[in-house]
Write an enzyme that holds these catalytic residues in place. Structure first.
Site, PDB file in Angstrom:
ATOM      1  N   HIS A   1     -50.733  53.372 -20.363  1.00  0.00           N
ATOM      2  CA  HIS A   1     -49.952  52.506 -21.256  1.00  0.00           C
ATOM      3  C   HIS A   1     -50.374  52.864 -22.677  1.00  0.00           C
ATOM      4  O   HIS A   1     -51.525  52.651 -23.056  1.00  0.00           O
ATOM      5  CB  HIS A   1     -50.289  51.044 -20.923  1.00  0.00           C
TER       6      HIS A   1
ATOM      7  N   ASP B   1     -41.184  48.175 -14.785  1.00  0.00           N
ATOM      8  CA  ASP B   1     -42.214  47.351 -15.425  1.00  0.00           C
ATOM      9  C   ASP B   1     -41.890  45.869 -15.202  1.00  0.00           C
ATOM     10  O   ASP B   1     -41.992  45.048 -16.116  1.00  0.00           O
ATOM     11  CB  ASP B   1     -42.344  47.681 -16.917  1.00  0.00           C
TER      12      ASP B   1
ATOM     13  N   ASN C   1     -43.698  44.706 -23.993  1.00  0.00           N
ATOM     14  CA  ASN C   1     -44.555  45.798 -24.482  1.00  0.00           C
ATOM     15  C   ASN C   1     -44.317  47.047 -23.644  1.00  0.00           C
ATOM     16  O   ASN C   1     -44.508  46.971 -22.435  1.00  0.00           O
ATOM     17  CB  ASN C   1     -46.037  45.432 -24.361  1.00  0.00           C
TER      18      ASN C   1
END
EC number: 3.5.2.3
Length: 422
Positions: free
Chosen positions: A177, A303, A276
């Site tokens: 990430h 995600d 995010n």
């Protein structure tokens, strides 16, 4: 026995794309042929529908253990089945994190009860501390499929290098990430809209692509495989392309929200559009689509990040958690914003949602063939579908509620059993 009749059978692995029948027995596909008759078999009429490999999502958050008010493995698996997914890979940012064999075994025990294939990564560092590697070998032997500290970027380049070297030694890879905290402001808001509308310092592009540039070059130097999670910036696509051009083993995924929408969605959907990395600019949306078209980005992954409604509905949007529920809208977003929009063929979309993600982890999944697994999704690619707030997931934090999208999952079949029927 289960017989699927008259569907458009599409297999990205072999390139098969024709109307035919599929016969299933004991969890396997035993025959694919233009015309199959089987007395006494349960029959599904798939006329006008696509018969595809069960979808594979390598990036989901099922919140178990520790955050089961948001989601748990059971409701996550139900959401996956409703979205056409038969195999998912959970992230390890649970509470406690999946950093030791004991926690991993408990999670896998829970996952084994589900009707779909629920797999999990373990963390790269112990309890996400960013300093000490977990025992990769023991965790792999106990059933982890890979490693990620997803949700928390790895700030130490030393740790990234050590993790890559260890992963390479064990013939696995790490997933990263990429959002450098030192270069970022408030997460979940792209820097432009953050500045112009919310009057805060938001999440910058450079925080993503600079950290990514560091990590792909460490991968190049160590000859290790690194997988970049949910990239969102035009420059990030170029960084991955550059590294691949050098011969580095770099793969990348994009989430449907990043090829579908831009930062403007925050103005109409509020905290449900906060995630995010954040939704970016139209130029970034176009760039990730071009990355999918060119093959720089090979995987679409949701995600899936469920949150409780009370957590999202706070007065101060900057305090709301980031993330959106994604499993039940992923296929429709691909059909709407990629296939209907003329960006990808249906076969290309399926490849990025089935065969490619399965291949990344060497899963026995993501293809349709005789003697192969009977993991199958049947959907109407042309149907209009109004997204409402009724999800199989515990959560309904989707910015797509109220939007009409293309595509309706009709049946999801896993290990030869119908696990979802519309």
């Amino acid at each position: 026995m289960l017989l699927i009749k008259n569907g458009r059978v599409m297999d990205p692995k072999s390139g098969l794309d024709q109307v035919c029948d599929v016969l299933v027995q004991d969890g396997k596909i035993i025959k694919i042929a233009p015309e199959i008759t089987e007395e006494g078999a349960e029959t599904i009429d798939a006329t006008g529908h696509v018969v595809a490999p069960g979808l594979v999502d390598i990036h989901v958050h099922f919140r178990e253990p520790g955050q089961t008010h948001k989601e748990d493995i059971h409701t996550g698996a139900l959401a996956a089945a409703a979205g056409g997914f038969t195999t998912v890979v959970m992230m390890a940012n649970t509470s406690p994190t999946i950093s030791d064999v004991e926690t991993l075994q408990a999670v896998l025990q829970s996952a084994a009860k589900e009707k779909i294939n629920v797999k999990t990564v373990a963390t790269i560092t112990k309890n996400f501390n960013g300093k000490n590697l977990t025992d990769f070998k023991a965790l792999l032997e106990a059933g982890a499929v890979g490693f990620s500290d997803d949700g928390i970027p790895l700030e130490s380049s030393k740790i990234v290098k050590e993790a890559m070297e260890e992963a390479k030694k064990l013939n696995t890879f790490i997933s990263l990430h990429e959002e450098d905290p030192g270069l970022n402001g408030v997460l979940g808001f792209n820097e432009n809209i953050a500045r112009e509308h919310f009057h805060i310092c938001g999440a910058t592009g450079v925080a993503e692509y600079a950290m990514m540039a560091r990590d792909v070059m460490i991968a190049y130097a160590t000859k290790a495989h690194v997988h970049i999670q949910h990239l969102s910036k035009e420059e990030s696509v170029k960084v991955v392309e550059f590294a691949q051009g050098l011969g580095a083993e770099v793969t990348a995924e994009v989430a449907p929200q990043h090829f579908s929408k831009t930062e403007a969605l925050l103005l109409t959907q509020g905290s449900n559009a906060k995630m995010n990395p954040p939704l970016r600019l139209e130029s970034d949306r176009r760039a990730v689509i071009e990355g999918l078209k060119s093959g720089v980005i090979t995987v679409i992954a949701t995600d899936h990040a469920p949150h409780h409604v009370d957590e999202k509905n706070v007065e101060d949007i900057t305090k709301a958690p980031s993330g959106m529920t994604g499993l039940e809208t992923s296929l429709s977003l691909g059909l709407t914003y990629l296939v209907e929009a003329g960006e990808l063929s249906l076969m290309e979309l399926l490849e990025k949602m089935t065969y490619n993600p399965a291949k990344l982890y060497n899963f026995e999944a993501g293809y349709l063939a005789e003697n192969g697994p009977a993991d199958i999704t049947i959907f109407d690619a042309k149907a209009d579908r109004l997204v409402d707030s009724h999800f199989a997931s515990k959560a309904a934090n989707s910015p797509f509620i109220g939007e009409t999208l293309k595509g309706q999952v009709k049946y999801t079949i896993c290990k030869g059993q119908i696990v979802y029927q519309a």
